[in-house]
Design a protein around this motif. Structure first.
Motif, PDB file in Angstrom:
ATOM      1  N   GLN B  42      -9.802  18.827  39.416  1.00  0.00           N
ATOM      2  CA  GLN B  42      -8.606  18.156  38.895  1.00  0.00           C
ATOM      3  C   GLN B  42      -8.916  16.775  38.300  1.00  0.00           C
ATOM      4  N   ILE B  43     -10.108  16.271  38.570  1.00  0.00           N
ATOM      5  CA  ILE B  43     -10.468  14.965  38.008  1.00  0.00           C
ATOM      6  C   ILE B  43     -11.444  15.176  36.852  1.00  0.00           C
ATOM      7  N   ALA B  44     -11.082  14.627  35.718  1.00  0.00           N
ATOM      8  CA  ALA B  44     -11.923  14.806  34.531  1.00  0.00           C
ATOM      9  C   ALA B  44     -13.209  13.996  34.685  1.00  0.00           C
ATOM     10  N   PRO B  45     -14.353  14.565  34.206  1.00  0.00           N
ATOM     11  CA  PRO B  45     -15.624  13.825  34.320  1.00  0.00           C
ATOM     12  C   PRO B  45     -15.524  12.453  33.667  1.00  0.00           C
ATOM     13  N   GLY B  46     -14.725  12.369  32.618  1.00  0.00           N
ATOM     14  CA  GLY B  46     -14.560  11.079  31.942  1.00  0.00           C
ATOM     15  C   GLY B  46     -13.957  10.031  32.861  1.00  0.00           C
ATOM     16  N   THR B  47     -13.017  10.449  33.703  1.00  0.00           N
ATOM     17  CA  THR B  47     -12.358   9.524  34.629  1.00  0.00           C
ATOM     18  C   THR B  47     -13.373   8.969  35.615  1.00  0.00           C
ATOM     19  N   VAL B  48     -14.235   9.895  36.144  1.00  0.00           N
ATOM     20  CA  VAL B  48     -15.253   9.468  37.108  1.00  0.00           C
ATOM     21  C   VAL B  48     -16.200   8.471  36.451  1.00  0.00           C
ATOM     22  N   ASP B  49     -16.594   8.774  35.218  1.00  0.00           N
ATOM     23  CA  ASP B  49     -17.502   7.863  34.499  1.00  0.00           C
ATOM     24  C   ASP B  49     -16.853   6.500  34.305  1.00  0.00           C
ATOM     25  N   ALA B  50     -15.548   6.533  33.965  1.00  0.00           N
ATOM     26  CA  ALA B  50     -14.830   5.271  33.762  1.00  0.00           C
ATOM     27  C   ALA B  50     -14.804   4.450  35.050  1.00  0.00           C
ATOM     28  N   LEU B  51     -14.562   5.173  36.174  1.00  0.00           N
ATOM     29  CA  LEU B  51     -14.533   4.493  37.472  1.00  0.00           C
ATOM     30  C   LEU B  51     -15.896   3.867  37.785  1.00  0.00           C
ATOM     31  N   ARG B  52     -16.956   4.644  37.529  1.00  0.00           N
ATOM     32  CA  ARG B  52     -18.308   4.140  37.783  1.00  0.00           C
ATOM     33  C   ARG B  52     -18.581   2.896  36.943  1.00  0.00           C
ATOM     34  N   ALA B  53     -18.137   2.964  35.696  1.00  0.00           N
ATOM     35  CA  ALA B  53     -18.348   1.818  34.805  1.00  0.00           C
ATOM     36  C   ALA B  53     -17.557   0.610  35.301  1.00  0.00           C
ATOM     37  N   GLN B  54     -16.352   0.900  35.828  1.00  0.00           N
ATOM     38  CA  GLN B  54     -15.497  -0.190  36.319  1.00  0.00           C
ATOM     39  C   GLN B  54     -16.183  -0.950  37.464  1.00  0.00           C
ATOM     40  N   TYR B  55     -16.896  -0.207  38.317  1.00  0.00           N
ATOM     41  CA  TYR B  55     -17.591  -0.834  39.450  1.00  0.00           C
ATOM     42  C   TYR B  55     -19.025  -1.258  39.091  1.00  0.00           C
ATOM     43  N   GLY B  56     -19.405  -1.038  37.823  1.00  0.00           N
ATOM     44  CA  GLY B  56     -20.728  -1.479  37.379  1.00  0.00           C
ATOM     45  C   GLY B  56     -21.849  -0.559  37.815  1.00  0.00           C
ATOM     46  N   LEU B  57     -21.512   0.669  38.238  1.00  0.00           N
ATOM     47  CA  LEU B  57     -22.560   1.570  38.753  1.00  0.00           C
ATOM     48  C   LEU B  57     -23.385   2.197  37.634  1.00  0.00           C
ATOM     49  N   ASP B  58     -22.929   2.051  36.383  1.00  0.00           N
ATOM     50  CA  ASP B  58     -23.687   2.632  35.278  1.00  0.00           C
ATOM     51  C   ASP B  58     -24.752   1.666  34.751  1.00  0.00           C
ATOM     52  N   ARG B  59     -24.754   0.449  35.273  1.00  0.00           N
ATOM     53  CA  ARG B  59     -25.728  -0.545  34.810  1.00  0.00           C
ATOM     54  C   ARG B  59     -27.060  -0.367  35.555  1.00  0.00           C
ATOM     55  N   ALA B  60     -28.094  -1.062  35.044  1.00  0.00           N
ATOM     56  CA  ALA B  60     -29.412  -0.987  35.702  1.00  0.00           C
ATOM     57  C   ALA B  60     -29.339  -1.649  37.079  1.00  0.00           C
ATOM     58  N   LEU B  61     -30.216  -1.204  37.977  1.00  0.00           N
ATOM     59  CA  LEU B  61     -30.166  -1.677  39.379  1.00  0.00           C
ATOM     60  C   LEU B  61     -30.270  -3.206  39.506  1.00  0.00           C
ATOM     61  N   PRO B  62     -31.220  -3.853  38.764  1.00  0.00           N
ATOM     62  CA  PRO B  62     -31.297  -5.322  38.886  1.00  0.00           C
ATOM     63  C   PRO B  62     -30.007  -6.011  38.449  1.00  0.00           C
ATOM     64  N   VAL B  63     -29.367  -5.444  37.417  1.00  0.00           N
ATOM     65  CA  VAL B  63     -28.105  -6.034  36.950  1.00  0.00           C
ATOM     66  C   VAL B  63     -27.041  -5.881  38.030  1.00  0.00           C
ATOM     67  N   GLN B  64     -27.015  -4.681  38.637  1.00  0.00           N
ATOM     68  CA  GLN B  64     -26.050  -4.438  39.724  1.00  0.00           C
ATOM     69  C   GLN B  64     -26.260  -5.438  40.863  1.00  0.00           C
ATOM     70  N   TYR B  65     -27.557  -5.668  41.156  1.00  0.00           N
ATOM     71  CA  TYR B  65     -27.866  -6.609  42.241  1.00  0.00           C
ATOM     72  C   TYR B  65     -27.394  -8.019  41.880  1.00  0.00           C
ATOM     73  N   GLY B  66     -27.632  -8.386  40.601  1.00  0.00           N
ATOM     74  CA  GLY B  66     -27.213  -9.722  40.146  1.00  0.00           C
ATOM     75  C   GLY B  66     -25.701  -9.879  40.251  1.00  0.00           C
ATOM     76  N   LEU B  67     -24.978  -8.821  39.827  1.00  0.00           N
ATOM     77  CA  LEU B  67     -23.507  -8.870  39.886  1.00  0.00           C
ATOM     78  C   LEU B  67     -23.032  -9.021  41.340  1.00  0.00           C
ATOM     79  N   TRP B  68     -23.737  -8.239  42.186  1.00  0.00           N
ATOM     80  CA  TRP B  68     -23.354  -8.275  43.611  1.00  0.00           C
ATOM     81  C   TRP B  68     -23.638  -9.661  44.196  1.00  0.00           C
ATOM     82  N   MET B  69     -24.799 -10.228  43.808  1.00  0.00           N
ATOM     83  CA  MET B  69     -25.181 -11.537  44.316  1.00  0.00           C
ATOM     84  C   MET B  69     -24.130 -12.581  43.910  1.00  0.00           C
ATOM     85  N   ARG B  70     -23.633 -12.448  42.676  1.00  0.00           N
ATOM     86  CA  ARG B  70     -22.625 -13.399  42.203  1.00  0.00           C
ATOM     87  C   ARG B  70     -21.358 -13.305  43.064  1.00  0.00           C
TER      88      ARG B  70
END
Lengths: 272, 322
Positions: B42-70
Motif C-alpha cells: 500500500q506504500i509506493a516505493p516513491g514515498t519510502v524514498d521521499a521519507l529516506r531523503a527527508q531523514y537524510g538516509l540517501d546521503r553518503a555516510l560521512p555526510v549523515q554523520y556530519g548532519l547528526w553531529m550538528r
C-alpha cells in the motif's frame, strides 16, 4: 631481688593453616614454650634469624595476638587472662614499636596526628591538648616542628622511625616492645636511633624488649640477651658472656657473623 | 587542574570515537527502519524514498554523520524515525526515570555492601560471616531475570506492591506525601531486583578489601592502643580499604543508565530499557546511538569521579614521585 616487670612463662603460639579443598589443617608452631623475664629499667634483646618466632613473641607480649598456651605476667597480672576491656589500661603501659615504620602509620594522617592518635584513642585530654603533647613529643625525639604538617610518606626513614618512637612513648608507657627498630636504616641512622632509644630509656626509666636479628646492635643496647631458634630460647646470658663464652653452636655462629669482616665494633652496653 | 583538563579532553575524544563506531556499526548492519515499509504494497516505493531523503538516509555516510553531529551540538541527538521527533525530547524523561531507579538502588546496594562487608570482615569464619557468604553466593548465581520474574510473581500474587509502571493512574490528584509513597511503592520491586543483583559483587569486594586492611601494620598499631572495635573498623580499616572501592564506585556510577535495562523491560519501568529494546528492534538508529553515547559518557564521568575522589582522599597520590 626486685620482681621482674615482665615474665613470660612457657608461652606457645601455633598458627593453623587450612589446606586447600580439605578440612585438614597444618599446624605451624611459632613459639614452643618460651620463658623469659625482664627487670624494670633493663633491656632484654631477643636475637634470632628470620622465622625464629621473634615477632610472634613481640605481638603476643603486646597482646595483638592471643598466645596458644602459657602466661604473660606484667607486674602481678597475667595478661593472657584479660579480655579486651580489661586490657585497655595495660595498653597504655605496654607499647609496641612495629617493624616497618612506614607501614605502621596511617598514610592519611599528618605527622603530629600520628603521634596524637594513641592519645585520642585513650581519650587523654582535648584535641587541642593532644596536639600540644604530640608536638612536644616530636620535639623530644628530635623532629623539628616544620615536619609536623607532613604526611609519613614525605619523611625519611630515620625521621619516620623517630616519629614511631614519639608515638610509642606518648602515652608514658613503662614497657616498650621494639620489633626490629633498625630495619631498613643506614648505619649512621641506626646509631642515632639507638642513642635516642637509650636516652629515652634513661629519662623515663623504660623497660625494653628489643627484637633484633643483628647481634652486634643487640649487644650494644641490651643488659641481657636471649637467643631464640625455632621458637625456643636456646641461650640466655649477658652480652659479654654471649660474646666470650657462647654455650650453643648456633650462638657461636651468630657471634661469628656479628664480628665478621666489615661489621661494626661490638661493645658491651652503652651508647653506640 | 591541568590533569583534570587533560582527562576531559581524553573523555571527549573517546566519546567521538564511540559515536563514530556506533554510527558505523549500526549502519553496516543489514536492514533499516524503512525496510519493512517497502514490503507494504500500500506504500509506493516513491514515498519510502521521499521519507529516506527527508531523514537524510540517501546521503553518503560521512555526510549523515556530519548532519547528526550538528544535531548533537544543537542538543537534539538526531531524529527518531519511529516517533518523528528529536531524540532528546524522547530521551530525557526516560533518562530521568532510569537515573531515579538506579540511583536509589545503587545507593542502597552500596550502603548494604559497605556495612555488611565491613561487619563480616571483622568476624571471619563466624556464623554471621558464613551466612553473608552463602547469601551473596546464592544471589550471585541467580540471574537477574529470574529474580525479576520471581519478585513480579510475588507482587502479582500478594498484591503487596504494584507490579509495573512508575506511578498510579491517579498520581496527579494525590497529595505530596501520597505521591512520594506511591512512587516508593512502584520503585520497590525494580529497585529490589537491582539491589539483589549488584549487592553480592560489591559485598565481596568490600569484605575482601576490609579484611586485607585489618592486617595492615597501622591498623594493628591502633589495636595496640586499645581502639574500640567500631572505631577500628570504620575509622581505620574501611578508609584503608577505600582505594579499590572508590574505583569500583566509579564503575558503579558508569552503570547508572545501564544497570536496570533488563529489569525495566521485565517490570515495566518507563525508563530507557523498554525504549532501547524497541529502538534496536525497529532499527531506530539515532535513539540507539544516543543511549550508547550517554552510557559511554557516564562511564567516562565515573572514571573521572573515581580519580578525583582518590586524589582528594589519598595524600600519597597527591605527592609527586621524587
Amino acid at each position: 631481688m626486685e620482681e621482674p616487670l615482665l615474665q613470660v612463662r612457657e608461652l606457645t603460639k601455633t598458627y593453623t593453616q587450612h589446606r586447600f579443598l580439605s578440612h585438614k589443617r597444618r599446624e605451624i608452631p611459632a613459639l614452643r614454650g618460651v620463658t623469659l623475664s625482664i627487670h624494670r629499667g633493663c633491656t632484654l634483646a631477643l636475637v634470632g634469624e628470620s622465622g625464629s618466632g621473634k615477632s610472634a613473641l613481640a605481638r603476643c607480649v603486646a597482646r595483638l595476638e592471643d598466645a596458644t598456651t602459657g602466661q604473660i605476667w606484667f607486674g602481678d597480672t597475667d595478661l593472657t587472662t584479660l579480655n579486651s576491656a580489661q586490657l585497655k589500661p595495660f595498653r597504655c603501659r605496654i607499647q609496641l614499636l612495629l617493624q616497618d615504620s612506614a607501614a605502621a602509620m596511617n598514610p592519611n594522617f599528618l605527622a603530629w596526628e600520628v603521634v596524637a592518635e594513641p592519645l585520642g584513642i585513650q581519650q587523654r585530654g582535648t584535641p587541642g591538648q593532644q596536639k600540644v603533647k604530640a608536638l612536644e613529643m616530636m620535639d623530644q625525639v628530635g623532629l623539628p616542628k616544620t615536619l609536623a604538617e607532613r604526611h609519613p610518606h614525605e619523611l625519611s626513614g630515620g625521621q619516620r622511625q623517630r616519629l614511631a618512637i614519639a608515638r610509642a612513648v606518648v602515652l608514658d608507657p613503662e614497657f616498650l616492645v621494639l620489633d626490629e627498630p633498625f630495619v631498613g636504616l643506614d648505619v649512621s641512622v641506626q646509631a642515632q636511633i639507638g642513642n635516642l632509644l637509650l636516652t629515652i630509656q634513661r629519662e623515663r626509666s623504660l623497660t625494653y624488649l628489643l627484637i633484633a636479628h643483628d647481634l652486634a646492635l643487640a649487644i650494644s643496647l641490651s643488659d641481657e640477651i636471649a637467643v631464640i631458634h625455632s621458637g625456643t630460647i636456646i641461650e640466655n646470658a649477658t652480652p659479654s658472656e654471649i660474646l666470650q663464652t657462647p654455650r650453643q653452636s648456633y650462638t657461636t655462629q651468630l657471634v661469628a657473623a656479628a664480628c665478621g669482616p666489615g661489621v661494626r665494633r661490638a661493645g658491651t652496653g652503652g651508647a653506640l | 587542574m591541568r590533569y583534570l583538563l587533560r582527562r576531559v579532553v581524553h573523555g571527549a575524544v573517546v566519546l567521538v570515537a564511540v559515536s563514530i563506531l556506533s554510527f558505523l556499526l549500526l549502519h553496516l548492519a543489514p536492514g533499516e527502519f524503512f525496510a519493512e515499509m517497502r514490503l507494504n504494497p500500500q506504500i509506493a516505493p516513491g514515498t519510502v524514498d521521499a521519507l529516506r531523503a527527508q531523514y537524510g538516509l540517501d546521503r553518503a555516510l560521512p555526510v549523515q554523520y556530519g548532519l547528526w553531529m550538528r544535531s548533537v551540538l544543537k542538543g537534539e541527538f538526531g531524529y527518531s524515525f519511529a516517533y518523528n521527533q528529536p531524540v532528546s525530547s524522547l530521551l530525557w524523561p526516560r533518562v530521568r526515570n532510569t537515573l531515579l531507579l538506579n540511583t536509589v538502588a545503587l545507593v542502597i546496594a552500596w550502603l548494604l555492601a559497605v556495612t555488611l562487608g565491613t561487619w563480616s570482615a571483622a568476624r571471619p569464619g563466624k556464623w554471621e560471616d558464613r551466612l553473608c557468604a552463602i547469601t551473596s553466593s546464592t544471589l550471585l548465581v541467580i540471574p537477574d531475570l529470574m529474580l525479576a520474574l520471581a519478585l513480579l510473581m510475588l507482587a502479582v500474587r500478594t498484591r503487596w506492591f504494584p507490579a509495573g509502571g512508575m506511578v498510579a493512574i491517579d498520581f496527579a490528584d494525590l497529595s505530596a506525601g501520597s505521591k512520594v509513597k506511591d512512587l516508593g511503592a512502584h520503585l520497590f520491586l525494580p529497585a529490589t531486583v537491582i539491589v539483589l543483583g549488584t549487592f553480592p559483587l560489591l559485598y565481596r569486594h568490600v569484605r575482601s578489601s576490609v579484611s586485607e586492611s585489618l592486617t595492615l601494620p597501622f591498623v594493628r598499631a591502633a589495636r595496640g592502643y586499645g581502639i574500640r572495635r567500631t572505631q577500628l573498623l570504620f575509622r581505620q580499616a574501611l578508609p584503608a580499604a577505600a582505594n579499590p572501592l572508590v574505583s569500583l564506585l566509579g564503575l558503579s556510577f558508569g552503570t547508572l543508565l545501564s544497570a536496570s535495562l533488563l529489569v525495566e523491560v521485565v517490570l515495566g519501568w518507563p525508563g530507557l530499557g523498554p525504549m532501547l529494546l524497541e529502538s534496536i528492534l525497529s532499527r531506530d538508529v539515532y535513539v540507539v546511538i544516543a543511549v550508547v553515547l550517554l552510557s559511554a559518557a557516564l562511564v567516562i564521568l565515573g572514571g573521572l569521579l573515581a580519580d578525583v575522589l582518590l586524589y582528594w582522599s589519598d595524600p600519597r597520590i597527591r605527592t609527586d614521585a621524587p
